[in-house]
Scaffold this motif. Structure first.
Motif, PDB file in Angstrom:
ATOM      1  N   SER A 408       0.569  -0.903  -0.132  1.00 15.63           N
ATOM      2  CA  SER A 408      -0.495   0.177  -0.292  1.00 15.63           C
ATOM      3  C   SER A 408       0.420   1.508   0.163  1.00 15.63           C
ATOM      4  O   SER A 408       0.588   2.399  -0.688  1.00 15.63           O
ATOM      5  N   ASP A 414      -0.832   8.925  -6.601  1.00 12.60           N
ATOM      6  CA  ASP A 414      -1.941   9.533  -7.618  1.00 12.60           C
ATOM      7  C   ASP A 414      -1.523  10.710  -8.337  1.00 12.60           C
ATOM      8  O   ASP A 414      -0.982  11.321  -8.178  1.00 12.60           O
ATOM      9  N   ALA A 452      -3.497   5.149   1.667  1.00 18.30           N
ATOM     10  CA  ALA A 452      -4.523   4.178   0.556  1.00 18.30           C
ATOM     11  C   ALA A 452      -5.900   3.732   1.525  1.00 18.30           C
ATOM     12  O   ALA A 452      -6.906   4.406   0.107  1.00 18.30           O
ATOM     13  N   THR A 453      -5.662   3.219   2.418  1.00 16.01           N
ATOM     14  CA  THR A 453      -6.949   3.288   2.471  1.00 16.01           C
ATOM     15  C   THR A 453      -8.320   4.176   3.417  1.00 16.01           C
ATOM     16  O   THR A 453      -9.659   4.403   2.590  1.00 16.01           O
ATOM     17  N   GLU A 456      -9.266   6.055  -0.432  1.00 16.37           N
ATOM     18  CA  GLU A 456     -10.442   5.401  -0.788  1.00 16.37           C
ATOM     19  C   GLU A 456     -11.837   5.342  -0.153  1.00 16.37           C
ATOM     20  O   GLU A 456     -13.079   5.949  -0.495  1.00 16.37           O
ATOM     21  N   ASN A 457     -11.513   5.314   1.187  1.00 13.27           N
ATOM     22  CA  ASN A 457     -13.125   6.235   1.921  1.00 13.27           C
ATOM     23  C   ASN A 457     -13.538   7.013   1.499  1.00 13.27           C
ATOM     24  O   ASN A 457     -14.463   7.189   1.476  1.00 13.27           O
ATOM     25  N   ARG A 459     -13.176   8.826  -1.024  1.00 12.10           N
ATOM     26  CA  ARG A 459     -13.348   9.183  -2.576  1.00 12.10           C
ATOM     27  C   ARG A 459     -15.398   8.704  -2.663  1.00 12.10           C
ATOM     28  O   ARG A 459     -15.902   8.751  -3.411  1.00 12.10           O
ATOM     29  N   GLN A 460     -15.930   7.309  -1.688  1.00 14.81           N
ATOM     30  CA  GLN A 460     -16.609   6.618  -1.419  1.00 14.81           C
ATOM     31  C   GLN A 460     -17.777   7.596  -0.891  1.00 14.81           C
ATOM     32  O   GLN A 460     -19.532   7.355  -1.163  1.00 14.81           O
TER      33      GLN A 460
END
Length: 653
Positions: A408, A414, A452-453, A456-457, A459-460
């Motif tokens: 990770s 990005d 990274a987690t 992503e959370n 972005r959700q």
């Protein structure tokens, strides 16, 4: 009596010595208990034939553990996990039992014996897995929740297994032990409420029992607990909690159900009770002690004579079973989309046989399904697989989890396709609030985080963020640091955040830096590195909480605001002196003493200011808390009396 004391002392001293050493070495308490059992049993020989009897008593720790697990689960939560409970748990049990049965048939065992072994080996250890999950705080993870679903289904499945296994009895074994079977049957009838009942009556009794536990737990437990709590005697509440758990376990045993399942159901019913936390605190010590005793008996029960006689066969069966179960679980993890390190946690944690294996093997022997010699060998397989399980958790912690974390962190940053007025480095619980406030007011932000987690959370929930290390100069350049007006530093690494502040202030002096500090020392380091504004993450919330405490103690709201403002003012005034002392000091004892002396003076100044009369020193920020005019309470009471009069009524003189 003396012998009993000696046996208790041996078990306790083994646990006291082995478990802390195992914990310090990172092996976990379960492995410590198992090693203690091996030492006092097969190695030294301090315990012997009484181990099996003690193990039956210690299994009650599993019953208590499931009661506590049930207390943590509300019925709606249990309903929400029904898909995993039935799908994941059902498939694991069915596929594993079929695979083990197939291998047993290849080894030329009769189909009835193979089926019984398949069902027994399909179960996993609820005690070891949940105990380890609690210690390592893995219960709430995706892998932990999935594993719990499987374990819960397995515990439920023990009930039909107990009903089905006697149907697999071998005629030759029945004839060989007919007298013993008759005695066992007579003994069983004395301890059963359902012996000899037809199927329809048995169903009614079981249904009524479960309904009684649910209804009684919901409607009768609260009045009982209130009555006991009114006595004010903690030991009576403890006795009541134990009475409840033991009574339900006994009731379930009398009607042929699993005591663990019954107490779990009772725990779920009481999950919404106002006495839940009191029950947990009273049951927890007994649960921990009995589980530890159970693990010790597992280690002490390993028969090294049988092990050495068939060493390679037993080791091969143990490792083969664990690999087979792990492969089945990995397959299911793909089907149910369990990803990343959670997949390996799920597969490795359930790869062993379980403590119910001892129960079912003994039950199978009593009911002439599995020969005694084979049952002894299979018991060793169950015990060794449980013994090796802590090693699988160590493998997960030391090898698998770091690889996923490294993968990770090694992920390429990005590509940042936009720039903003404010760059936020670190978007945890602190940075998120800052970002939400700014974006809600139309301020363009660029959010960076190295987890990274977390990215992503966010972005959700439609919060645009970028994965990357904000301390990297190239990434800051891409984010537009040259044109940015503000950099908000809210990273969770103190050293990295300090270095970032120092670099940006030196390279881009026009950028205003607002930084979050963890404590006073970190705040000084950030300020020294060039931060324009530093705030301690808990300062304002702690000040607000202290104000609420004063309000709850009856202090007038106006006086509370005055005291908070005074505290804040003195903190700011003294901050410069403390900072200069910190800057000019050295890492020496004299510096520490001088700083401590200044801090003590600060506390005394605050106390003196709190005791002073500040009625003539209202700050501009306190206008909204200006004291009301004299006699305002009398006027307020008159108005309240008038408003409480009903139409047509006359206020009495």
């Amino acid at each position: 009596m003396t012998g009993l004391f000696l046996q208790a002392f041996i078990y306790l001293i083994a646990a006291v010595i082995a478990v802390p050493i195992a914990k310090r070495l990172g092996l976990g308490s379960v492995l410590g208990y198992l090693i203690a059992g091996v030492v006092i049993g097969p190695v030294v020989g301090l315990v012997g034939s009484e181990t099996t009897t003690i193990q039956h008593f210690a299994e009650f720790g599993v019953v208590m553990m499931l009661f506590l697990v049930g207390l943590e689960l509300e019925p709606k939560m249990l309903w929400a996990m029904r898909n995993k409970l039935l799908g994941l748990g059902g498939l694991q049990l069915g596929i594993t039992a079929a695979a083990v049965m197939g291998i047993a048939l290849v080894l030329s065992l009769q189909w009835s014996i193979a089926l019984a072994i398949g069902m027994i080996f399909a179960l996993s250890s609820t005690a070891i897995v949940l105990q380890t999950f609690n210690e390592k705080r893995l219960t709430k993870t995706e892998g932990g929740r999935s594993a719990f679903s499987v374990l819960l289904f397995q515990d439920i499945a023990v009930i039909p297994m107990l009903a089905f296994i006697p149907l697999l009895a071998l005629p030759e074994l029945v004839e060989k032990a007919q007298a013993a079977a008759a005695g066992a049957a007579e003994h069983h009838e004395q301890l059963s409420l359902v012996a000899g009942l037809p199927g329809w009556a048995l169903g009614l009794v079981i249904t009524a029992t479960i309904a009684g536990v649910v209804v009684g737990g919901h409607y009768l437990s609260r009045p009982l607990f209130r009555f006991v709590a009114s006595s004010g005697l903690r030991e009576i509440f403890t006795a009541t909690a134990l009475m409840l758990v033991i009574g339900i376990a006994a009731l379930m045993s009398l009607v042929g159900l699993s005591p663990a399942l019954g107490t779990f159901l009772a725990g779920v019913v009481l999950a919404n009770s106002e006495f839940r936390h009191e029950l947990e605190s009273n049951i927890e010590p007994f649960k921990g002690l009995l589980l530890g005793l159970f693990f010790i008996t597992v280690g002490a029960g390993i028969n090294f004579g049988i092990l050495f006689n068939d060493f390679f066969v037993i080791i091969g069966l143990t490792l083969g079973l664990m690999v087979l179960k792990a492969l089945v679980l990995l397959l299911l993890s793909f089907i149910f989309r369990i990803k990343g390190s959670a997949r390996w946690l799920f597969a490795l944690s359930l790869a062993q046989a379980g403590e119910f294996g001892f129960v079912l093997l003994s039950f199978s022997t009593q009911n002439h399904v599995i020969p005694t010699e084979l049952a002894q060998l299979l018991s060793l397989v169950v015990a060794l697989s449980m013994f090796l399980t802590p090693g699988l958790f160590i493998l997960y912690d030391k090898v698998i989890l770091p690889r996923y974390e490294k993968a990770s962190n090694d992920r390429e940053p990005d590509e940042i396709d936009e720039q903003g007025t404010v760059i936020i480095a670190g978007v945890g619980r602190f940075g998120q609030v800052v970002n939400r406030l700014l974006t809600a007011n139309g301020v363009k932000t660029v959010v960076l985080d190295h987890e990274a987690t977390q990215v992503e959370n966010l972005r959700q929930i439609n919060i645009k963020s970028y994965f990357g290390d904000a301390t990297r100069p190239d990434l800051l350049h891409t984010a537009g640091i040259e044109e940015a007006a503000i950099l908000v530093v809210s990273m969770d690494n103190q050293e990295a955040s300090t270095e970032l502040v120092e670099y940006v202030k030196h390279t881009y002096p026009h950028v205003k830096i607002l930084a979050r500090a963890f404590d006073r020392g970190h705040a000084y380091m950030l300020r020294h590195s060039g931060a324009d504004y530093v705030i301690k993450e808990t300062y304002r919330s702690a000040l607000a909480m202290g104000g609420e405490a004063l309000l709850s103690l009856g202090v007038h709201p106006f006086e509370v605001e005055q005291k908070k403002a005074t505290f804040n003012r003195i903190e700011k005034e003294s901050s410069e002196t403390l900072y200069e002392t910190w800057m000019g000091g050295e890492e020496s004892q004299s510096y520490d003493v001088h700083y401590q002396h200044l801090f003590i003076q600060l506390e005394e100044t605050i106390k003196e200011a709190m005791d002073a009369d500040r009625m003539d020193r209202h700050a501009m920020t306190e206008r909204e808390w200006t004291p009301p005019p004299k006699n305002y309470l009398d006027d307020f009471e008159d108005d309240a009396d008038k408003s409480s009069e009903q139409p047509g009524e006359e206020k009495p003189a």
